[in-house]
Design a protein around this motif. Structure first.
Motif, PDB file in Angstrom:
ATOM      1  N   LYS A   8       0.862  -1.185   0.000  1.00 27.08           N
ATOM      2  CA  LYS A   8       0.000   0.000   0.000  1.00 27.08           C
ATOM      3  C   LYS A   8       0.897   1.234   0.000  1.00 27.08           C
ATOM      4  O   LYS A   8       1.734   1.408   0.882  1.00 27.08           O
ATOM      5  N   VAL A   9       0.727   2.071  -1.023  1.00 31.03           N
ATOM      6  CA  VAL A   9       1.492   3.309  -1.127  1.00 31.03           C
ATOM      7  C   VAL A   9       0.534   4.465  -0.827  1.00 31.03           C
ATOM      8  O   VAL A   9      -0.480   4.620  -1.501  1.00 31.03           O
ATOM      9  N   THR A  10       0.874   5.251   0.184  1.00 30.86           N
ATOM     10  CA  THR A  10      -0.015   6.302   0.681  1.00 30.86           C
ATOM     11  C   THR A  10       0.410   7.705   0.272  1.00 30.86           C
ATOM     12  O   THR A  10      -0.235   8.672   0.657  1.00 30.86           O
ATOM     13  N   CYS A  11       1.498   7.808  -0.475  1.00 30.40           N
ATOM     14  CA  CYS A  11       2.006   9.136  -0.843  1.00 30.40           C
ATOM     15  C   CYS A  11       2.401   9.132  -2.308  1.00 30.40           C
ATOM     16  O   CYS A  11       2.598   8.084  -2.914  1.00 30.40           O
ATOM     17  N   GLY A  12       2.517  10.321  -2.860  1.00 29.11           N
ATOM     18  CA  GLY A  12       2.903  10.469  -4.264  1.00 29.11           C
ATOM     19  C   GLY A  12       4.069  11.421  -4.378  1.00 29.11           C
ATOM     20  O   GLY A  12       5.099  11.240  -3.727  1.00 29.11           O
ATOM     21  N   THR A  13       3.894  12.468  -5.170  1.00 28.99           N
ATOM     22  CA  THR A  13       4.966  13.441  -5.347  1.00 28.99           C
ATOM     23  C   THR A  13       5.229  14.228  -4.069  1.00 28.99           C
ATOM     24  O   THR A  13       6.267  14.859  -3.946  1.00 28.99           O
ATOM     25  N   ASP A  14       4.296  14.161  -3.105  1.00 26.45           N
ATOM     26  CA  ASP A  14       4.489  14.841  -1.826  1.00 26.45           C
ATOM     27  C   ASP A  14       5.590  14.183  -0.987  1.00 26.45           C
ATOM     28  O   ASP A  14       6.145  14.800  -0.094  1.00 26.45           O
ATOM     29  N   ASP A  15       5.928  12.935  -1.271  1.00 25.23           N
ATOM     30  CA  ASP A  15       7.013  12.207  -0.608  1.00 25.23           C
ATOM     31  C   ASP A  15       7.576  11.210  -1.617  1.00 25.23           C
ATOM     32  O   ASP A  15       7.352  10.005  -1.531  1.00 25.23           O
ATOM     33  N   LEU A  40      -3.014   1.945  -4.125  1.00 30.28           N
ATOM     34  CA  LEU A  40      -2.644   3.352  -4.143  1.00 30.28           C
ATOM     35  C   LEU A  40      -3.706   4.141  -3.393  1.00 30.28           C
ATOM     36  O   LEU A  40      -4.887   4.073  -3.737  1.00 30.28           O
ATOM     37  N   THR A  41      -3.267   4.879  -2.373  1.00 27.27           N
ATOM     38  CA  THR A  41      -4.178   5.685  -1.580  1.00 27.27           C
ATOM     39  C   THR A  41      -3.617   7.092  -1.455  1.00 27.27           C
ATOM     40  O   THR A  41      -2.460   7.344  -1.781  1.00 27.27           O
ATOM     41  N   GLY A  42      -4.438   8.015  -0.971  1.00 27.22           N
ATOM     42  CA  GLY A  42      -3.976   9.393  -0.800  1.00 27.22           C
ATOM     43  C   GLY A  42      -3.437   9.955  -2.102  1.00 27.22           C
ATOM     44  O   GLY A  42      -3.973   9.715  -3.181  1.00 27.22           O
ATOM     45  N   GLU A  43      -2.357  10.685  -2.000  1.00 33.00           N
ATOM     46  CA  GLU A  43      -1.759  11.327  -3.171  1.00 33.00           C
ATOM     47  C   GLU A  43      -1.180  10.338  -4.180  1.00 33.00           C
ATOM     48  O   GLU A  43      -0.942  10.685  -5.334  1.00 33.00           O
ATOM     49  N   ALA A  44      -0.983   9.095  -3.763  1.00 33.76           N
ATOM     50  CA  ALA A  44      -0.468   8.078  -4.690  1.00 33.76           C
ATOM     51  C   ALA A  44      -1.436   7.780  -5.827  1.00 33.76           C
ATOM     52  O   ALA A  44      -1.013   7.323  -6.886  1.00 33.76           O
ATOM     53  N   VAL A  45      -2.726   8.050  -5.633  1.00 33.60           N
ATOM     54  CA  VAL A  45      -3.697   7.732  -6.692  1.00 33.60           C
ATOM     55  C   VAL A  45      -3.405   8.512  -7.965  1.00 33.60           C
ATOM     56  O   VAL A  45      -3.709   8.034  -9.060  1.00 33.60           O
ATOM     57  N   TRP A  46      -2.817   9.699  -7.835  1.00 40.40           N
ATOM     58  CA  TRP A  46      -2.497  10.490  -9.033  1.00 40.40           C
ATOM     59  C   TRP A  46      -1.512   9.774  -9.944  1.00 40.40           C
ATOM     60  O   TRP A  46      -1.467  10.028 -11.154  1.00 40.40           O
ATOM     61  N   LEU A  47      -0.714   8.855  -9.389  1.00 38.65           N
ATOM     62  CA  LEU A  47       0.300   8.167 -10.183  1.00 38.65           C
ATOM     63  C   LEU A  47      -0.299   7.116 -11.113  1.00 38.65           C
ATOM     64  O   LEU A  47       0.396   6.578 -11.971  1.00 38.65           O
ATOM     65  N   ASP A  54       3.149  13.803 -14.757  1.00 38.23           N
ATOM     66  CA  ASP A  54       4.010  14.591 -13.869  1.00 38.23           C
ATOM     67  C   ASP A  54       4.970  13.651 -13.157  1.00 38.23           C
ATOM     68  O   ASP A  54       6.121  13.966 -12.956  1.00 38.23           O
ATOM     69  N   GLY A  55       4.442  12.484 -12.770  1.00 37.61           N
ATOM     70  CA  GLY A  55       5.235  11.422 -12.169  1.00 37.61           C
ATOM     71  C   GLY A  55       6.150  11.874 -11.058  1.00 37.61           C
ATOM     72  O   GLY A  55       6.039  12.966 -10.523  1.00 37.61           O
ATOM     73  N   LEU A  56       7.035  11.005 -10.744  1.00 43.79           N
ATOM     74  CA  LEU A  56       8.032  11.286  -9.722  1.00 43.79           C
ATOM     75  C   LEU A  56       9.373  11.428 -10.403  1.00 43.79           C
ATOM     76  O   LEU A  56       9.767  10.568 -11.180  1.00 43.79           O
ATOM     77  N   SER A  57      10.050  12.480 -10.120  1.00 46.62           N
ATOM     78  CA  SER A  57      11.393  12.662 -10.636  1.00 46.62           C
ATOM     79  C   SER A  57      12.338  12.431  -9.470  1.00 46.62           C
ATOM     80  O   SER A  57      12.458  13.265  -8.583  1.00 46.62           O
ATOM     81  N   LEU A  58      12.962  11.284  -9.475  1.00 39.46           N
ATOM     82  CA  LEU A  58      13.819  10.902  -8.362  1.00 39.46           C
ATOM     83  C   LEU A  58      15.128  10.357  -8.916  1.00 39.46           C
ATOM     84  O   LEU A  58      15.130   9.361  -9.663  1.00 39.46           O
ATOM     85  N   GLU A  59      16.198  11.009  -8.567  1.00 38.58           N
ATOM     86  CA  GLU A  59      17.515  10.621  -9.061  1.00 38.58           C
ATOM     87  C   GLU A  59      17.832   9.164  -8.698  1.00 38.58           C
ATOM     88  O   GLU A  59      17.559   8.725  -7.584  1.00 38.58           O
ATOM     89  N   ARG A  86     -12.587  11.667  -3.751  1.00 40.34           N
ATOM     90  CA  ARG A  86     -12.139  12.968  -3.220  1.00 40.34           C
ATOM     91  C   ARG A  86     -11.364  13.777  -4.251  1.00 40.34           C
ATOM     92  O   ARG A  86     -11.324  15.000  -4.187  1.00 40.34           O
ATOM     93  N   ARG A  87     -10.750  13.094  -5.192  1.00 41.46           N
ATOM     94  CA  ARG A  87      -9.951  13.772  -6.213  1.00 41.46           C
ATOM     95  C   ARG A  87     -10.672  13.868  -7.560  1.00 41.46           C
ATOM     96  O   ARG A  87     -10.091  14.295  -8.550  1.00 41.46           O
ATOM     97  N   GLY A  88     -11.917  13.459  -7.588  1.00 42.26           N
ATOM     98  CA  GLY A  88     -12.705  13.548  -8.815  1.00 42.26           C
ATOM     99  C   GLY A  88     -12.285  12.566  -9.889  1.00 42.26           C
ATOM    100  O   GLY A  88     -12.532  12.795 -11.074  1.00 42.26           O
ATOM    101  N   LEU A  89     -11.659  11.463  -9.498  1.00 44.58           N
ATOM    102  CA  LEU A  89     -11.190  10.467 -10.456  1.00 44.58           C
ATOM    103  C   LEU A  89     -12.236   9.371 -10.647  1.00 44.58           C
ATOM    104  O   LEU A  89     -12.884   8.945  -9.692  1.00 44.58           O
ATOM    105  N   THR A  90     -12.365   8.929 -11.881  1.00 44.69           N
ATOM    106  CA  THR A  90     -13.229   7.797 -12.205  1.00 44.69           C
ATOM    107  C   THR A  90     -12.381   6.728 -12.877  1.00 44.69           C
ATOM    108  O   THR A  90     -11.203   6.966 -13.209  1.00 44.69           O
TER     109      THR A  90
END
Length: 120
Positions: A8-15, A40-47, A54-59, A86-90
């Motif tokens: 379970k991933v609870t974060c996205g670009t915020d962490d 995927l929960t919380g901000e991770a759903v955007w991924l 936008d994804g994650l840019s991580l070296e 909550r994020r308006g995603l379908t």
């Protein structure tokens, strides 16, 4: 017989580092032949949705889009239903193969015998 893995991933670009680690573990387990369910929960759903570009840019890290594709080849990827609403995603907003489901399905998956659950 190996155990199944639920990640379970609870974060996205915020962490980004913690989020990428969860995707990396899920993809590595899937690539090794384990049965993997990635939630995927919380901000991770955007991924898995419209901001995935936008994804994650991580070296020094594999892009999340690539890791997601690995998991989808043999496992399941689920977006939390409340988080999506909550994020308006379908369902139409998500990457092909990703489903939307709620807490009852998550609880059912992690309560099966021989399941290991990890939360990032």
């Amino acid at each position: 017989m190996s155990r199944s893995l639920v990640v379970k991933v609870t974060c996205g670009t915020d962490d980004a580092e913690r989020s990428n680690q969860g995707f990396t573990v899920a993809a590595a387990a899937a690539a090794s032949g384990a049965s993997v369910s990635l939630w995927l929960t919380g901000e991770a759903v955007w991924l898995a949705g419209p901001r995935r570009e936008d994804g994650l840019s991580l070296e020094h890290a594999t892009p999340v889009a690539d890791l997601l594709a690995v998991v989808l080849t043999t496992g399941t990827v689920t977006v939390c239903s409340q988080c999506a609403v909550r994020r308006g995603l379908t369902q139409d907003d998500l990457v092909g193969g990703v489903r939307i489901a709620g807490a009852a399905v998550f609880a059912e998956e992690i309560l099966f015998p021989d399941v290991q659950a990890i939360v990032y």
